[in-house]
Motif scaffolding. Structure first.
Motif, PDB file in Angstrom:
ATOM      1  N   LEU A  21      18.218  -4.297  -1.528  1.00 30.46           N
ATOM      2  CA  LEU A  21      18.229  -3.542  -2.786  1.00 30.46           C
ATOM      3  C   LEU A  21      16.866  -3.596  -3.474  1.00 30.46           C
ATOM      4  CD1 LEU A  21      21.767  -4.416  -4.183  1.00 30.46           C
ATOM      5  CD2 LEU A  21      20.967  -2.212  -3.288  1.00 30.46           C
ATOM      6  N   LYS A  22      16.217  -4.751  -3.420  1.00 34.91           N
ATOM      7  CA  LYS A  22      14.868  -4.853  -3.998  1.00 34.91           C
ATOM      8  C   LYS A  22      13.898  -3.936  -3.271  1.00 34.91           C
ATOM      9  CE  LYS A  22      15.266  -9.565  -5.761  1.00 34.91           C
ATOM     10  NZ  LYS A  22      14.824 -10.960  -5.625  1.00 34.91           N
ATOM     11  N   ARG A  23      13.983  -3.924  -1.945  1.00 35.68           N
ATOM     12  CA  ARG A  23      13.104  -3.041  -1.159  1.00 35.68           C
ATOM     13  C   ARG A  23      13.377  -1.577  -1.481  1.00 35.68           C
ATOM     14  NH1 ARG A  23      13.956  -6.749   3.833  1.00 35.68           N
ATOM     15  NH2 ARG A  23      12.049  -7.993   3.730  1.00 35.68           N
ATOM     16  N   LEU A  24      14.641  -1.217  -1.547  1.00 37.26           N
ATOM     17  CA  LEU A  24      15.000   0.161  -1.881  1.00 37.26           C
ATOM     18  C   LEU A  24      14.461   0.537  -3.260  1.00 37.26           C
ATOM     19  CD1 LEU A  24      16.511   2.819  -1.339  1.00 37.26           C
ATOM     20  CD2 LEU A  24      18.550   1.734  -2.340  1.00 37.26           C
ATOM     21  N   GLY A  25      14.639  -0.341  -4.232  1.00 39.96           N
ATOM     22  CA  GLY A  25      14.144  -0.079  -5.579  1.00 39.96           C
ATOM     23  C   GLY A  25      12.637   0.098  -5.607  1.00 39.96           C
ATOM     24  N   LEU A  26      11.917  -0.757  -4.877  1.00 39.87           N
ATOM     25  CA  LEU A  26      10.464  -0.633  -4.834  1.00 39.87           C
ATOM     26  C   LEU A  26      10.050   0.671  -4.173  1.00 39.87           C
ATOM     27  CD1 LEU A  26       7.674  -1.800  -5.382  1.00 39.87           C
ATOM     28  CD2 LEU A  26       7.799  -2.942  -3.154  1.00 39.87           C
ATOM     29  N   TRP A  27      10.702   1.036  -3.073  1.00 38.71           N
ATOM     30  CA  TRP A  27      10.355   2.288  -2.394  1.00 38.71           C
ATOM     31  C   TRP A  27      10.650   3.505  -3.268  1.00 38.71           C
ATOM     32  CZ3 TRP A  27       6.887   2.798   1.018  1.00 38.71           C
ATOM     33  CH2 TRP A  27       6.634   1.789   1.931  1.00 38.71           C
ATOM     34  N   LEU A  28      11.750   3.474  -4.002  1.00 45.77           N
ATOM     35  CA  LEU A  28      12.048   4.579  -4.917  1.00 45.77           C
ATOM     36  C   LEU A  28      10.981   4.680  -6.003  1.00 45.77           C
ATOM     37  CD1 LEU A  28      15.921   4.260  -5.256  1.00 45.77           C
ATOM     38  CD2 LEU A  28      14.641   6.043  -4.032  1.00 45.77           C
ATOM     39  N   PHE A  29      10.542   3.543  -6.516  1.00 43.00           N
ATOM     40  CA  PHE A  29       9.477   3.533  -7.514  1.00 43.00           C
ATOM     41  C   PHE A  29       8.176   4.061  -6.914  1.00 43.00           C
ATOM     42  CE2 PHE A  29       5.867   1.476  -9.545  1.00 43.00           C
ATOM     43  CZ  PHE A  29       6.010   1.985 -10.831  1.00 43.00           C
ATOM     44  N   ILE A  30       7.852   3.625  -5.710  1.00 47.64           N
ATOM     45  CA  ILE A  30       6.622   4.076  -5.054  1.00 47.64           C
ATOM     46  C   ILE A  30       6.644   5.589  -4.841  1.00 47.64           C
ATOM     47  CG2 ILE A  30       5.407   4.020  -2.818  1.00 47.64           C
ATOM     48  CD1 ILE A  30       5.852   0.957  -2.834  1.00 47.64           C
ATOM     49  N   LYS A  55       6.658 -21.812  -5.827  1.00 47.63           N
ATOM     50  CA  LYS A  55       7.809 -21.026  -6.285  1.00 47.63           C
ATOM     51  C   LYS A  55       8.154 -19.941  -5.257  1.00 47.63           C
ATOM     52  CE  LYS A  55       7.800 -23.117 -10.262  1.00 47.63           C
ATOM     53  NZ  LYS A  55       8.701 -24.200 -10.525  1.00 47.63           N
ATOM     54  N   ILE A  56       7.231 -19.715  -4.335  1.00 49.25           N
ATOM     55  CA  ILE A  56       7.435 -18.751  -3.247  1.00 49.25           C
ATOM     56  C   ILE A  56       7.245 -19.501  -1.944  1.00 49.25           C
ATOM     57  CG2 ILE A  56       6.568 -16.666  -2.117  1.00 49.25           C
ATOM     58  CD1 ILE A  56       5.550 -15.760  -4.855  1.00 49.25           C
ATOM     59  N   ASN A  57       8.174 -19.315  -1.016  1.00 47.25           N
ATOM     60  CA  ASN A  57       8.055 -19.940   0.299  1.00 47.25           C
ATOM     61  C   ASN A  57       8.609 -18.981   1.348  1.00 47.25           C
ATOM     62  OD1 ASN A  57      10.932 -20.255   0.297  1.00 47.25           O
ATOM     63  ND2 ASN A  57      10.647 -22.067  -1.007  1.00 47.25           N
ATOM     64  N   SER A  58       8.710 -19.454   2.586  1.00 51.83           N
ATOM     65  CA  SER A  58       9.162 -18.572   3.672  1.00 51.83           C
ATOM     66  C   SER A  58      10.589 -18.075   3.444  1.00 51.83           C
ATOM     67  CB  SER A  58       9.063 -19.290   5.017  1.00 51.83           C
ATOM     68  OG  SER A  58       9.916 -20.422   5.020  1.00 51.83           O
ATOM     69  N   ASN A  59      11.399 -18.824   2.684  1.00 52.12           N
ATOM     70  CA  ASN A  59      12.757 -18.381   2.384  1.00 52.12           C
ATOM     71  C   ASN A  59      12.799 -17.356   1.255  1.00 52.12           C
ATOM     72  OD1 ASN A  59      13.808 -20.146   4.324  1.00 52.12           O
ATOM     73  ND2 ASN A  59      13.813 -21.827   2.848  1.00 52.12           N
ATOM     74  N   ASN A  60      11.685 -17.229   0.531  1.00 49.17           N
ATOM     75  CA  ASN A  60      11.621 -16.327  -0.605  1.00 49.17           C
ATOM     76  C   ASN A  60      10.241 -15.657  -0.635  1.00 49.17           C
ATOM     77  OD1 ASN A  60      12.074 -14.996  -3.024  1.00 49.17           O
ATOM     78  ND2 ASN A  60      11.453 -16.749  -4.254  1.00 49.17           N
ATOM     79  N   SER A  61       9.918 -14.918   0.409  1.00 49.28           N
ATOM     80  CA  SER A  61       8.600 -14.280   0.487  1.00 49.28           C
ATOM     81  C   SER A  61       8.606 -12.870  -0.093  1.00 49.28           C
ATOM     82  CB  SER A  61       8.095 -14.264   1.934  1.00 49.28           C
ATOM     83  OG  SER A  61       8.958 -13.498   2.747  1.00 49.28           O
ATOM     84  N   TRP A  62       9.731 -12.461  -0.697  1.00 50.18           N
ATOM     85  CA  TRP A  62       9.810 -11.117  -1.271  1.00 50.18           C
ATOM     86  C   TRP A  62       8.692 -10.831  -2.282  1.00 50.18           C
ATOM     87  CZ3 TRP A  62      10.503  -6.288  -1.214  1.00 50.18           C
ATOM     88  CH2 TRP A  62      10.499  -5.558  -2.396  1.00 50.18           C
ATOM     89  N   PRO A  63       8.355 -11.754  -3.186  1.00 49.01           N
ATOM     90  CA  PRO A  63       7.296 -11.427  -4.144  1.00 49.01           C
ATOM     91  C   PRO A  63       5.969 -11.047  -3.472  1.00 49.01           C
ATOM     92  CG  PRO A  63       8.511 -13.329  -4.903  1.00 49.01           C
ATOM     93  CD  PRO A  63       8.982 -13.040  -3.502  1.00 49.01           C
ATOM     94  N   VAL A  64       5.619 -11.738  -2.399  1.00 51.93           N
ATOM     95  CA  VAL A  64       4.390 -11.395  -1.682  1.00 51.93           C
ATOM     96  C   VAL A  64       4.548 -10.025  -1.031  1.00 51.93           C
ATOM     97  CG1 VAL A  64       2.801 -12.045   0.178  1.00 51.93           C
ATOM     98  CG2 VAL A  64       3.803 -13.823  -1.277  1.00 51.93           C
ATOM     99  N   GLU A  65       5.660  -9.804  -0.364  1.00 53.23           N
ATOM    100  CA  GLU A  65       5.906  -8.511   0.273  1.00 53.23           C
ATOM    101  C   GLU A  65       5.874  -7.378  -0.752  1.00 53.23           C
ATOM    102  OE1 GLU A  65       9.536  -6.049   2.436  1.00 53.23           O
ATOM    103  OE2 GLU A  65       9.663  -8.238   2.363  1.00 53.23           O
ATOM    104  N   GLY A  66       6.550  -7.564  -1.872  1.00 53.49           N
ATOM    105  CA  GLY A  66       6.617  -6.519  -2.895  1.00 53.49           C
ATOM    106  C   GLY A  66       5.260  -6.188  -3.486  1.00 53.49           C
ATOM    107  N   VAL A  67       4.487  -7.214  -3.835  1.00 56.14           N
ATOM    108  CA  VAL A  67       3.178  -6.964  -4.445  1.00 56.14           C
ATOM    109  C   VAL A  67       2.214  -6.326  -3.439  1.00 56.14           C
ATOM    110  CG1 VAL A  67       1.992  -9.191  -4.063  1.00 56.14           C
ATOM    111  CG2 VAL A  67       1.541  -7.883  -6.130  1.00 56.14           C
ATOM    112  N   VAL A  68       2.339  -6.688  -2.182  1.00 55.85           N
ATOM    113  CA  VAL A  68       1.469  -6.082  -1.161  1.00 55.85           C
ATOM    114  C   VAL A  68       1.827  -4.607  -0.963  1.00 55.85           C
ATOM    115  CG1 VAL A  68       0.885  -6.119   1.306  1.00 55.85           C
ATOM    116  CG2 VAL A  68       0.848  -8.236  -0.024  1.00 55.85           C
TER     117      VAL A  68
END
Length: 189
Positions: free
Chosen positions: A16-25, A155-168
């Motif tokens: 859902l986060k990925r979908l939301g980011l793609w819709l915004f993009i 606060k970000i690790n391999s189990n929670n790498s979404w913030p890095v993916e999203g900002v990139v």
């Protein structure tokens, strides 16, 4: 069983986060398309000779390099290499700041020539496109700094790498937008 349910919920949440980011993009891309197309309605296809071609090319090279370092940060995040994530995020931030200084210099140069003043048609296009893009770069740098901080303090690790993916992904949008702006402002005519 409970672990599998939790993992499924996390997968759905990331999707859902990925979908939301793609819709915004996609919506942001439509904004840039409108701005880029306005150049042709306001000024046509000619580019004034006063435009600094070397500076435009240099800014493009900077952003393309920053896209590479941002990508390297994302890959390092997936591979649990915190040191490489931090190094590449920092390099991306520095390149972004240099880009903003370059845009400010472009504005200074543009103000030296009457044809590129903001009150003239081409100047309106130049300052609007570069200004909106520079604001996107600025907000991207802020997001990169936040992700850098979160990564540095675990606060970000391999189990929670979404913030890095999203900002990139956001940073890549900024780069792709410039790839459309560069020929529109500097290479036509």
């Amino acid at each position: 069983m409970a672990t599998q349910i939790v993992n499924n919920i996390k997968d759905i949440e990331i999707s859902l986060k990925r979908l939301g980011l793609w819709l915004f993009i996609v919506s942001d891309i439509s904004f840039f398309v409108a701005l880029v197309s306005s150049r042709f309605f306001i000024y046509g296809t000619n580019t004034p000779s006063e435009i600094n071609q070397i500076l435009g090319l240099s800014l493009t090279i900077l952003l393309l390099a920053s896209s590479l370092t941002a990508y390297r940060a994302e890959v390092a995040s997936v591979n649990q290499n915190k040191k490489m994530v931090l190094r590449n995020l920092l390099i991306t931030i520095i390149i972004g700041l240099i880009f903003l200084v370059g845009v400010a210099f472009e504005w200074y140069v543009a103000l030296q020539h009457e044809i590129t003043w903001p009150s003239k048609p081409f100047g309106t296009v130049l300052f609007t496109l570069t200004g909106v893009h520079a604001f996107h770069v600025f907000t991207g740098i802020i997001a990169l700094i936040i992700v850098f901080y979160l990564t540095a303090f675990n606060k970000i690790n391999s189990n929670n790498s979404w913030p890095v993916e999203g900002v990139v992904k956001w940073w890549h949008l900024v780069d792709v937008a410039w790839v459309a702006i560069y020929p529109t402002l500097y290479l036509l005519g």
